[in-house]
Design a protein around this motif. Structure first.
Motif, PDB file in Angstrom:
ATOM      1  N   ALA A   1       0.845  -1.192   0.000  1.00 24.14           N
ATOM      2  CA  ALA A   1       0.000   0.000   0.000  1.00 24.14           C
ATOM      3  C   ALA A   1       0.883   1.246   0.000  1.00 24.14           C
ATOM      4  O   ALA A   1       1.925   1.272   0.643  1.00 24.14           O
ATOM      5  N   THR A   2       0.459   2.255  -0.726  1.00 21.52           N
ATOM      6  CA  THR A   2       1.141   3.540  -0.714  1.00 21.52           C
ATOM      7  C   THR A   2       0.176   4.584  -0.181  1.00 21.52           C
ATOM      8  O   THR A   2      -0.959   4.677  -0.641  1.00 21.52           O
ATOM      9  N   VAL A   3       0.640   5.347   0.803  1.00 20.22           N
ATOM     10  CA  VAL A   3      -0.169   6.395   1.419  1.00 20.22           C
ATOM     11  C   VAL A   3       0.535   7.723   1.162  1.00 20.22           C
ATOM     12  O   VAL A   3       1.704   7.888   1.503  1.00 20.22           O
ATOM     13  N   LYS A   4      -0.174   8.649   0.562  1.00 20.28           N
ATOM     14  CA  LYS A   4       0.370   9.993   0.352  1.00 20.28           C
ATOM     15  C   LYS A   4       0.035  10.823   1.583  1.00 20.28           C
ATOM     16  O   LYS A   4      -1.107  10.857   2.028  1.00 20.28           O
ATOM     17  N   VAL A   5       1.056  11.482   2.127  1.00 15.09           N
ATOM     18  CA  VAL A   5       0.908  12.278   3.351  1.00 15.09           C
ATOM     19  C   VAL A   5       1.333  13.712   3.053  1.00 15.09           C
ATOM     20  O   VAL A   5       2.393  13.945   2.480  1.00 15.09           O
ATOM     21  N   ALA A   6       0.488  14.664   3.454  1.00 17.50           N
ATOM     22  CA  ALA A   6       0.798  16.085   3.305  1.00 17.50           C
ATOM     23  C   ALA A   6       1.009  16.698   4.685  1.00 17.50           C
ATOM     24  O   ALA A   6       0.159  16.564   5.560  1.00 17.50           O
ATOM     25  N   LEU A   7       2.149  17.347   4.871  1.00 20.80           N
ATOM     26  CA  LEU A   7       2.451  18.080   6.098  1.00 20.80           C
ATOM     27  C   LEU A   7       2.185  19.549   5.795  1.00 20.80           C
ATOM     28  O   LEU A   7       2.801  20.126   4.897  1.00 20.80           O
TER      29      LEU A   7
ATOM     30  N   ARG B   1      -2.387  15.479   6.664  1.00 14.72           N
ATOM     31  CA  ARG B   1      -3.491  14.907   5.884  1.00 14.72           C
ATOM     32  C   ARG B   1      -2.971  13.691   5.125  1.00 14.72           C
ATOM     33  O   ARG B   1      -1.832  13.688   4.664  1.00 14.72           O
ATOM     34  N   THR B   2      -3.834  12.670   4.995  1.00 15.79           N
ATOM     35  CA  THR B   2      -3.488  11.480   4.217  1.00 15.79           C
ATOM     36  C   THR B   2      -4.531  11.278   3.127  1.00 15.79           C
ATOM     37  O   THR B   2      -5.658  11.730   3.254  1.00 15.79           O
ATOM     38  N   ASP B   3      -4.132  10.571   2.066  1.00 18.99           N
ATOM     39  CA  ASP B   3      -5.098  10.294   1.006  1.00 18.99           C
ATOM     40  C   ASP B   3      -5.960   9.079   1.328  1.00 18.99           C
ATOM     41  O   ASP B   3      -6.953   8.841   0.666  1.00 18.99           O
TER      42      ASP B   3
ATOM     43  N   THR C   1       4.069   1.977   2.236  1.00 21.34           N
ATOM     44  CA  THR C   1       4.987   3.035   1.826  1.00 21.34           C
ATOM     45  C   THR C   1       4.286   4.366   2.043  1.00 21.34           C
ATOM     46  O   THR C   1       3.197   4.590   1.525  1.00 21.34           O
ATOM     47  N   PHE C   2       4.918   5.222   2.829  1.00 25.59           N
ATOM     48  CA  PHE C   2       4.404   6.567   3.066  1.00 25.59           C
ATOM     49  C   PHE C   2       5.204   7.530   2.189  1.00 25.59           C
ATOM     50  O   PHE C   2       6.423   7.621   2.314  1.00 25.59           O
ATOM     51  N   ASP C   3       4.518   8.210   1.291  1.00 28.68           N
ATOM     52  CA  ASP C   3       5.109   9.238   0.446  1.00 28.68           C
ATOM     53  C   ASP C   3       4.777  10.568   1.114  1.00 28.68           C
ATOM     54  O   ASP C   3       3.669  11.072   0.982  1.00 28.68           O
TER      55      ASP C   3
ATOM     56  N   GLY D   1      -1.580  20.900  16.090  1.00 26.15           N
ATOM     57  CA  GLY D   1      -2.529  20.141  15.278  1.00 26.15           C
ATOM     58  C   GLY D   1      -1.920  19.147  14.308  1.00 26.15           C
ATOM     59  O   GLY D   1      -2.646  18.560  13.505  1.00 26.15           O
ATOM     60  N   MET D   2      -0.611  18.933  14.364  1.00 26.56           N
ATOM     61  CA  MET D   2       0.013  18.003  13.429  1.00 26.56           C
ATOM     62  C   MET D   2      -0.087  16.566  13.949  1.00 26.56           C
ATOM     63  O   MET D   2       0.886  15.954  14.384  1.00 26.56           O
ATOM     64  N   VAL D   3      -1.306  16.031  13.863  1.00 26.21           N
ATOM     65  CA  VAL D   3      -1.596  14.655  14.281  1.00 26.21           C
ATOM     66  C   VAL D   3      -2.817  14.186  13.508  1.00 26.21           C
ATOM     67  O   VAL D   3      -3.759  14.949  13.304  1.00 26.21           O
ATOM     68  N   THR D   4      -2.788  12.933  13.056  1.00 25.95           N
ATOM     69  CA  THR D   4      -3.958  12.360  12.397  1.00 25.95           C
ATOM     70  C   THR D   4      -3.995  10.856  12.676  1.00 25.95           C
ATOM     71  O   THR D   4      -2.949  10.209  12.726  1.00 25.95           O
ATOM     72  N   PRO D   5      -5.191  10.307  12.908  1.00 26.65           N
ATOM     73  CA  PRO D   5      -5.291   8.858  13.139  1.00 26.65           C
ATOM     74  C   PRO D   5      -5.089   8.080  11.848  1.00 26.65           C
ATOM     75  O   PRO D   5      -5.369   8.575  10.746  1.00 26.65           O
ATOM     76  N   PHE D   6      -4.612   6.851  11.996  1.00 24.95           N
ATOM     77  CA  PHE D   6      -4.362   5.979  10.853  1.00 24.95           C
ATOM     78  C   PHE D   6      -4.587   4.544  11.341  1.00 24.95           C
ATOM     79  O   PHE D   6      -4.146   4.205  12.440  1.00 24.95           O
ATOM     80  N   SER D   7      -5.269   3.715  10.556  1.00 29.70           N
ATOM     81  CA  SER D   7      -5.509   2.346  11.023  1.00 29.70           C
ATOM     82  C   SER D   7      -5.086   1.330   9.967  1.00 29.70           C
ATOM     83  O   SER D   7      -5.060   1.610   8.772  1.00 29.70           O
ATOM     84  N   VAL D   8      -4.759   0.150  10.464  1.00 27.68           N
ATOM     85  CA  VAL D   8      -4.335  -0.962   9.629  1.00 27.68           C
ATOM     86  C   VAL D   8      -5.252  -2.141   9.939  1.00 27.68           C
ATOM     87  O   VAL D   8      -5.404  -2.528  11.094  1.00 27.68           O
ATOM     88  N   THR D   9      -5.883  -2.673   8.899  1.00 29.26           N
ATOM     89  CA  THR D   9      -6.832  -3.778   9.042  1.00 29.26           C
ATOM     90  C   THR D   9      -6.173  -5.092   8.653  1.00 29.26           C
ATOM     91  O   THR D   9      -5.126  -5.085   8.005  1.00 29.26           O
ATOM     92  N   PRO D  10      -6.787  -6.217   9.043  1.00 28.15           N
ATOM     93  CA  PRO D  10      -6.177  -7.519   8.701  1.00 28.15           C
ATOM     94  C   PRO D  10      -6.128  -7.745   7.204  1.00 28.15           C
ATOM     95  O   PRO D  10      -6.818  -7.184   6.432  1.00 28.15           O
TER      96      PRO D  10
END
Length: 176
Positions: A28-34, A76-78, A88-90, A167-176
């Protein structure tokens, strides 16, 4: 598979199966914006307004922190969720002037506040479980971080002084 020779039909089934298996195991690729206030300002406005030259007089930051800076910075994440495995976090720092970083922190409850050291204006990293970090991302730059994440709940944070509280915090979850 009517009309195809037996070996051609078997080859087609093998290709379809291999392709679907590859897609299921694809990382998985996750795009992250700071982001911070400078991310949203047009270039012509840099240096004007609230954060312009001379605007940060003595005590100004203390007054702002006392009123709470929540929302002045963000992550923020996509996508908020991915499947367990290699992720992979971009990570892109969209700021025009501020250094940022991104930590992946394992948590039981994404709504519970992390421990915080007010004298350092940071989360004490020795008191949390950090699973990965993209450090020192310069303004308008990107870094890639690849980690293997098990099922669970995480927070993505910037832990440079004052950034988590801003405010630089966001939840993120990983499923089975």
């Amino acid at each position: 598979m009517r009309g195809l020779p037996t070996h051609a039909g078997a080859l087609l089934i093998s290709v379809v199966f291999a392709t679907s298996t590859w897609a299921a195991n694809e990382a998985a690729t996750v795009k992250v914006a700071l982001l911070d206030m400078s991310s949203a300002m047009p270039m012509g406005m840099m240096g004007y307004g609230m954060m312009g030259p001379g605007m940060m007089g003595p005590g100004m930051m203390g007054g702002m922190m006392g009123q709470g800076m929540m929302g002045m910075m963000s992550i923020r994440t996509d996508k908020p969720t991915v499947k367990a495995g290699t992720v992979t976090f971009d990570v892109t720092n969209w700021s025009r002037s501020v250094l940022h970083e991104m930590l992946i922190v394992s948590v039981d409850n994404p709504n519970a506040p992390l421990p915080y050291d007010y004298t350092r204006a940071q989360v004490p990293e020795e008191q949390i479980k950090v699973l990965g970090e993209a450090e020192d991302i310069q303004p308008s730059q990107s870094k890639t971080l690849e980690v293997t994440l098990p099922q669970g709940t995480y927070l993505l944070i910037c832990n440079l002084p004052g950034h988590y509280a801003a405010g630089m915090v966001t939840p993120f979850s990983v499923t089975p």
